[in-house]
Design a protein around this motif. Structure first.
Motif, mmCIF file in Angstrom:
data_model
loop_
_atom_site.group_PDB
_atom_site.id
_atom_site.type_symbol
_atom_site.label_atom_id
_atom_site.label_comp_id
_atom_site.label_asym_id
_atom_site.label_seq_id
_atom_site.Cartn_x
_atom_site.Cartn_y
_atom_site.Cartn_z
ATOM 1 N N ARG A 68 -9.800 9.088 -69.839
ATOM 2 C CA ARG A 68 -11.052 8.328 -69.900
ATOM 3 C C ARG A 68 -12.196 9.224 -70.378
ATOM 4 N NH1 ARG A 68 -11.412 3.549 -68.024
ATOM 5 N NH2 ARG A 68 -9.688 3.854 -66.561
ATOM 6 N N ASP A 110 -7.827 2.356 -72.756
ATOM 7 C CA ASP A 110 -6.826 1.440 -72.213
ATOM 8 C C ASP A 110 -5.679 2.202 -71.570
ATOM 9 O OD1 ASP A 110 -5.874 -1.283 -71.847
ATOM 10 O OD2 ASP A 110 -4.330 -0.802 -73.316
ATOM 11 N N HIS A 111 -5.299 3.321 -72.163
ATOM 12 C CA HIS A 111 -4.215 4.101 -71.570
ATOM 13 C C HIS A 111 -4.667 4.864 -70.330
ATOM 14 C CE1 HIS A 111 -2.067 3.085 -75.258
ATOM 15 N NE2 HIS A 111 -0.982 3.346 -74.557
ATOM 16 N N ARG A 113 -6.510 3.390 -68.150
ATOM 17 C CA ARG A 113 -6.280 2.314 -67.174
ATOM 18 C C ARG A 113 -4.792 2.167 -66.868
ATOM 19 N NH1 ARG A 113 -4.395 -2.564 -67.691
ATOM 20 N NH2 ARG A 113 -4.461 -2.474 -69.977
ATOM 21 N N ALA A 436 -3.823 -4.236 -77.386
ATOM 22 C CA ALA A 436 -3.101 -4.132 -76.124
ATOM 23 C C ALA A 436 -1.722 -4.776 -76.209
ATOM 24 C CB ALA A 436 -3.905 -4.773 -74.994
ATOM 25 N N GLY A 452 -0.457 -0.656 -75.618
ATOM 26 C CA GLY A 452 -0.399 -1.407 -74.376
ATOM 27 C C GLY A 452 0.714 -0.946 -73.455
#
Length: 467
Positions: A68, A110-111, A113, A436, A452
């Motif tokens: 992040r 996203d990764h 998360r 995603a 995703g």
């Protein structure tokens, strides 16, 4: 000359030789990167192997936190990185910013998360506890056409899963990968978790694919090169993920909004100067609407201004290299020799830069070379069909199966045809790309998926504990 990145430090490559980085719009050398050697790969793999136990045992939330932070820093530097991409591979600046830089920043986030949500998943199956464990040391070999996005599509899930990485970016457009390496260094990624060796595919790429201490290879590039990677990897029975070529069909059914479908199809075929593996390079139109579709495509192509990537009016930048320009020009000549009608473009603008005019062929028939082979330039082939069954047969009639599109009067009608296509993803009536969702192909378009949760799964091994 720049350096390679091994064990958390920048260091000189063993050979001391350089590869020039050329601005394809000016044909001038803008930088140099090391021409790495097998010894450099050995050092990078050893560093990744040493770092693997500690990174694999790091809490997924901590791995996600670092990813992040990297995503946030990439977001903050987006304009700078986009300028780098526009310079070393020729994408128009707006595309370089939105698609080539900001989308990878989103994929990184996203990764982060996914690492937090799926890092320690365990499943009970009867008397067995099924564990997911990181695959190990991952060798990532990436292309020049999306020089940051394709790196992130491999490195982000590998790191999220707990793997360590040795990256070989394309020597043709390597500078965005250097920007990412600097970001990983600044956010404090542990030494050896991420390593990068620049250089040429036949040397560095092959050394990674064949290395006995690399547990998995993820490669994006041509189908020909993918076969070579898979062959080398098979000698040590390592896992392989391949994202390869495409020759995607854009099927426009009677009753669809023809103007919208043609305009969107031309845009998709020409994005990134046609240097996109998933581009809809074959437009399939019913014979009753064919002439109108050709006229609309020619009109749409005329709006694609060729020029300087930093000019706001430019919609089509140069191809990445002289070799790529000449390859595309060869296909344009071949199309004419086969009897296809050149109805737009086809020329090479004068002056510096590796430019090809936006090109449209009509009268293209199944089996022509320009209908079967991936050109990787701004070349669209328009193919007539008589029935929906014939359209599906033509769409499925190449060795590839990466992407495609279907346009129809209703979504249900389009989905019914899309279900019959042997391809990895299909846009329905202009459905937007979803970073995603799983991305990858059937047949000779590759093995495995990226992006995703489905892409993350590629980087895990499964273990069963019988209790």
């Amino acid at each position: 000359m720049r350096q390679i990145y091994v064990r958390g430090s920048w260091t000189g490559a063993a050979s001391g030789e350089a590869v020039d980085v050329v601005d394809p719009a000016t044909e001038k050398v803008v930088d140099q990167v090391p021409a790495g050697a097998a010894a450099d790969v050995d050092s990078a793999v050893a560093a990744a192997r040493e770092a693997f136990p500690g990174w694999a045992s790091t809490a997924p939330a901590e791995r996600g936190k670092l990813l992040r932070s990297a995503a946030d820093l990439l977001q903050a530097r987006a304009e700078q990185v986009a300028r780098t991409i526009a310079t070393d591979m020729g994408a128009p600046y707006g595309l370089a910013l939105k698609v080539q830089t900001l989308m990878p920043a989103g994929v990184l986030a996203d990764h982060a998360r996914l690492a937090e949500e799926h890092g320690e998943a365990e499943t009970r199956v009867g008397n067995s506890l099924v564990l997911r464990e990181p695959a190990g040391v991952v060798g990532a070999i990436t292309p020049w056409n999306y020089p940051l996005h394709q790196v992130v599509c491999k490195v982000a899930p590998a790191l999220a899963a707990g793997c360590t990485v040795v990256l070989k970016p394309s020597e043709v457009a390597p500078l965005a990968a250097y920007a990412l390496a600097e970001i990983f260094h600044e956010v404090g990624l542990p030494a050896g978790v991420f390593n990068m060796v620049s250089g040429r595919g036949p040397v560095v790429g092959e050394a990674i694919a064949a290395h006995p201490d690399v547990d998995m290879v993820s490669f994006t590039g041509s189908t020909r090169a993918g076969r070579r990677v898979a062959a080398l990897a098979s000698e040590t029975v390592k896992r392989v993920a391949l994202e390869l070529g495409g020759k995607s069909a854009n099927i426009i059914l009677p009753g669809a909004d023809l103007g919208t479908a043609v305009k969107a199809g031309v845009a998709n075929a020409f994005v990134n100067s046609g240097q996109t593996c998933s581009a809809w390079t074959r437009m399939l139109v019913h014979r009753d609407l064919y002439d109108e579709a050709v006229e609309r495509a020619v009109d749409a192509a005329s709006a694609y201004t060729v020029g300087d990537p930093f000019d706001p009016e430019t919609r089509l930048g140069p191809l990445v290299s002289a070799a790529q320009r000449d390859r595309v020009a060869g296909y344009i000549t071949r199309g004419q020799e086969e009897g296809a009608r050149l109805v737009a473009g086809g020329g090479l603008p004068p002056g510096p830069g590796y430019y090809v005019e936006p090109t449209v062929f009509a009268g293209v028939e199944p089996g022509m070379v320009i209908e079967q082979e991936e050109i990787f330039g701004p070349v669209l082939s328009i193919i007539p069909y008589t029935t929906a069954d014939q359209a599906v047969e033509i769409a499925n009639g190449t060795p590839y199966g990466l992407a495609g599109a279907v346009w129809a009067h209703t979504q249900d009608e389009a989905v019914a045809v899309a279900r019959r296509l042997r391809t990895g993803q299909v846009a329905i009536n202009g459905g937007r790309f979803n970073p995603a969702a799983p991305f990858g192909g059937y047949k000779q378009s590759g093995i495995g998926r990226e992006l995703g949760e489905f892409g993350l799964q590629e980087y895990f091994e499964l273990k069963s504990l019988q209790l």
